[in-house]
Scaffold this active site. Structure first.
Site, PDB file in Angstrom:
ATOM      1  N   SER A 147       0.901  -1.617  -0.411  1.00  0.00           N
ATOM      2  CA  SER A 147       0.132  -0.121   0.024  1.00  0.00           C
ATOM      3  C   SER A 147       1.060   0.692   0.037  1.00  0.00           C
ATOM      4  O   SER A 147       2.249   1.270   0.739  1.00  0.00           O
ATOM      5  CB  SER A 147      -0.827   0.104   0.983  1.00  0.00           C
ATOM      6  N   TYR A 160      -0.379  -1.403  10.109  1.00  0.00           N
ATOM      7  CA  TYR A 160      -0.701  -1.601   8.887  1.00  0.00           C
ATOM      8  C   TYR A 160       0.232  -1.153   7.758  1.00  0.00           C
ATOM      9  O   TYR A 160       0.649  -1.685   7.222  1.00  0.00           O
ATOM     10  CB  TYR A 160      -2.341  -1.231   8.153  1.00  0.00           C
ATOM     11  N   LYS A 164       2.778  -3.064   5.771  1.00  0.00           N
ATOM     12  CA  LYS A 164       2.598  -3.162   4.201  1.00  0.00           C
ATOM     13  C   LYS A 164       4.484  -2.954   3.165  1.00  0.00           C
ATOM     14  O   LYS A 164       4.762  -3.693   2.673  1.00  0.00           O
ATOM     15  CB  LYS A 164       1.972  -2.073   3.586  1.00  0.00           C
TER      16      LYS A 164
HETATM   17  N1  NAD Z   1      -9.340  -1.105  -0.491  1.00  0.00           N
HETATM   18  C1  NAD Z   1      -7.918  -0.302  -0.322  1.00  0.00           C
HETATM   19  O1  NAD Z   1      -8.097   0.713  -0.407  1.00  0.00           O
HETATM   20  C2  NAD Z   1      -6.341  -0.616  -0.149  1.00  0.00           C
HETATM   21  C3  NAD Z   1      -5.573   0.213  -0.373  1.00  0.00           C
HETATM   22  C4  NAD Z   1      -3.752  -0.031  -0.650  1.00  0.00           C
HETATM   23  C5  NAD Z   1      -3.681  -1.888  -0.325  1.00  0.00           C
HETATM   24  N2  NAD Z   1      -4.597  -2.379  -0.301  1.00  0.00           N
HETATM   25  C6  NAD Z   1      -4.710  -3.749  -0.242  1.00  0.00           C
HETATM   26  O2  NAD Z   1      -5.277  -4.668  -1.161  1.00  0.00           O
HETATM   27  C7  NAD Z   1      -5.250  -5.739  -0.527  1.00  0.00           C
HETATM   28  C8  NAD Z   1      -7.201  -6.372  -1.165  1.00  0.00           C
HETATM   29  O3  NAD Z   1      -7.382  -5.554  -0.099  1.00  0.00           O
HETATM   30  P1  NAD Z   1      -9.589  -5.117  -0.031  1.00  0.00           P
HETATM   31  O4  NAD Z   1      -9.632  -3.629   0.000  1.00  0.00           O
HETATM   32  O5  NAD Z   1     -10.383  -5.718  -1.627  1.00  0.00           O
HETATM   33  O6  NAD Z   1      -9.503  -5.938   0.799  1.00  0.00           O
HETATM   34  P2  NAD Z   1     -10.904  -6.658   1.318  1.00  0.00           P
HETATM   35  O7  NAD Z   1     -11.056  -6.363   3.307  1.00  0.00           O
HETATM   36  O8  NAD Z   1     -12.256  -6.008   1.063  1.00  0.00           O
HETATM   37  O9  NAD Z   1     -10.618  -8.474   1.263  1.00  0.00           O
HETATM   38  C9  NAD Z   1      -9.886  -8.701   1.840  1.00  0.00           C
HETATM   39  C10 NAD Z   1     -10.331 -10.448   1.533  1.00  0.00           C
HETATM   40  O10 NAD Z   1      -9.018 -11.703   1.599  1.00  0.00           O
HETATM   41  C11 NAD Z   1      -9.569 -12.008   2.886  1.00  0.00           C
HETATM   42  N3  NAD Z   1      -9.525 -12.170   4.076  1.00  0.00           N
HETATM   43  C12 NAD Z   1      -8.674 -11.969   4.913  1.00  0.00           C
HETATM   44  N4  NAD Z   1      -8.122 -12.655   5.605  1.00  0.00           N
HETATM   45  C13 NAD Z   1      -7.917 -13.646   5.277  1.00  0.00           C
HETATM   46  C14 NAD Z   1      -7.025 -15.023   5.499  1.00  0.00           C
HETATM   47  N5  NAD Z   1      -5.819 -15.061   6.710  1.00  0.00           N
HETATM   48  N6  NAD Z   1      -6.628 -15.775   5.348  1.00  0.00           N
HETATM   49  C15 NAD Z   1      -7.887 -15.805   3.214  1.00  0.00           C
HETATM   50  N7  NAD Z   1      -8.360 -15.108   3.352  1.00  0.00           N
HETATM   51  C16 NAD Z   1      -8.331 -13.802   3.880  1.00  0.00           C
HETATM   52  C17 NAD Z   1     -11.326 -11.606   3.563  1.00  0.00           C
HETATM   53  O11 NAD Z   1     -12.310 -12.919   3.279  1.00  0.00           O
HETATM   54  C18 NAD Z   1     -11.708 -11.003   2.331  1.00  0.00           C
HETATM   55  O12 NAD Z   1     -12.237 -11.857   0.756  1.00  0.00           O
HETATM   56  C19 NAD Z   1      -5.237  -5.961   1.161  1.00  0.00           C
HETATM   57  O13 NAD Z   1      -3.529  -6.175   0.385  1.00  0.00           O
HETATM   58  C20 NAD Z   1      -5.287  -4.677   1.069  1.00  0.00           C
HETATM   59  O14 NAD Z   1      -4.060  -4.118   1.992  1.00  0.00           O
HETATM   60  C21 NAD Z   1      -5.847  -1.971  -0.409  1.00  0.00           C
END
Ligand code: NAD
Length: 252
Positions: A147, A160, A164
């Site tokens: 991130s 977090y 990251k």
């Molecule tokens: N949404 C944002 O703004 C954003 C920004 C930067 C980075 N990210 C990164 O992108 C990735 C996806 O984020 P998102 O926003 O889609 O998250 P989200 O919470 O919407 O979805 C995450 C998914 O991961 C699954 N998950 C969580 N813990 C788990 C585990 N221990 N084992 C297996 N599955 C698990 C959840 O069930 C869910 O389906 C993450 O790594 C997040 O840190 C997101």
């Protein structure tokens, strides 16, 4: 110059594992890469969510796998299931992650450890589990999810942001270790993206302020990440490795 053909961008029949494919960005990538012709193993600890995504991809190309990325036995079994079904692994996308916002002075060790275990240890465990097969194949792609907050976090984002940052460092180190085996390792750092993770942890005022600074004045949608993930699966990107690719600049 070699022929530069559309085929360089094909991911037809490539076997891709996506963790956290049950929702958010993982789900969008699973559906998008599936539409582009990849075989997609949809890994999530929420099996019914992963199963719905795999069904949408279709029975020949999608499979759901019940797995918690923090548990070594669960990860080992997941990778064995993918090899049993598809016989190879072309790419792993370590997308599963969690966010917890809390000021350092109020942070519990349990929440600190949970954020590190899911984001960092999960990425480590899944990478370790696929490496023997990728090394045997002499080819493979690993894409980790970090991130912009891993470079410049905000108050409440210490665990977090640090987790990251660790993933970006891990990405570069692993790249150096496996480049000689034909394996590329990259990281994607999305900007703020409209998913459950963002909506559950950010205020609407913060989201609106960030959205105003993004192209089109809108937040990223999960679908906005598919193209970059797709590119990192292709022949065209085989020379790209070791770096974190930022969708938005840190702090911007
Ligand atoms: N949404 C944002 O703004 C954003 C920004 C930067 C980075 N990210 C990164 O992108 C990735 C996806 O984020 P998102 O926003 O889609 O998250 P989200 O919470 O919407 O979805 C995450 C998914 O991961 C699954 N998950 C969580 N813990 C788990 C585990 N221990 N084992 C297996 N599955 C698990 C959840 O069930 C869910 O389906 C993450 O790594 C997040 O840190 C997101």
């Amino acid at each position: 110059m070699q022929n530069y053909r559309a085929a360089n961008f094909s991911i037809h029949d490539k076997v891709v594992i996506i963790t956290g494919a049950g929702g958010g960005i993982g789900k969008a990538m699973a559906l998008g890469l599936g539409q582009a012709g990849a075989m997609v193993a949809c890994v999530d600890r929420d099996f019914s969510a992963a199963n719905a995504v795999a069904k949408e991809i279709g029975p020949d190309k999608g499979v759901a796998i019940d797995c918690d990325v923090t548990l070594e036995d669960s990860v080992t079994a997941a990778v064995a299931a993918v090899i049993g079904r598809f016989r190879r692994i072309d790419a792993l996308i370590n997308n599963a992650g969690q966010l917890h916002r809390c000021l350092v002075k109020d942070h519990t060790l349990a929440d600190w450890n949970r954020i590190f275990t899911v984001n960092v240890t999960g990425t480590f465990l899944f990478s370790c589990a696929v490496l023997p097969r990728m090394i045997e194949q002499g080819a493979g792609r690993i894409v980790n999810f970090t991130s912009a907050l891993g470079v410049r976090s905000t108050p409440g984002g210490a665990a977090y942001g640090a987790a990251k940052a660790a993933i970006s460092s891990f990405t570069n180190t692993l790249h150096q270790e496996v480049a000689g085996h034909g394996i590329s390792v990259s990281a994607i750092a999305p900007g703020l993206t409209n998913t459950a993770m963002a909506n559950d942890n950010m205020t609407s005022e913060y989201m609106e302020r960030i959205a105003a600074s993004y192209p089109g004045g809108r937040l990223g949608q999960p679908e906005d990440i598919i193209g970059l993930a797709h590119f990192l699966m292709t022949e065209a990107s085989k020379h790209v490795s070791g770096s974190t690719i930022f969708v938005r600049p840190p702090g911007g």
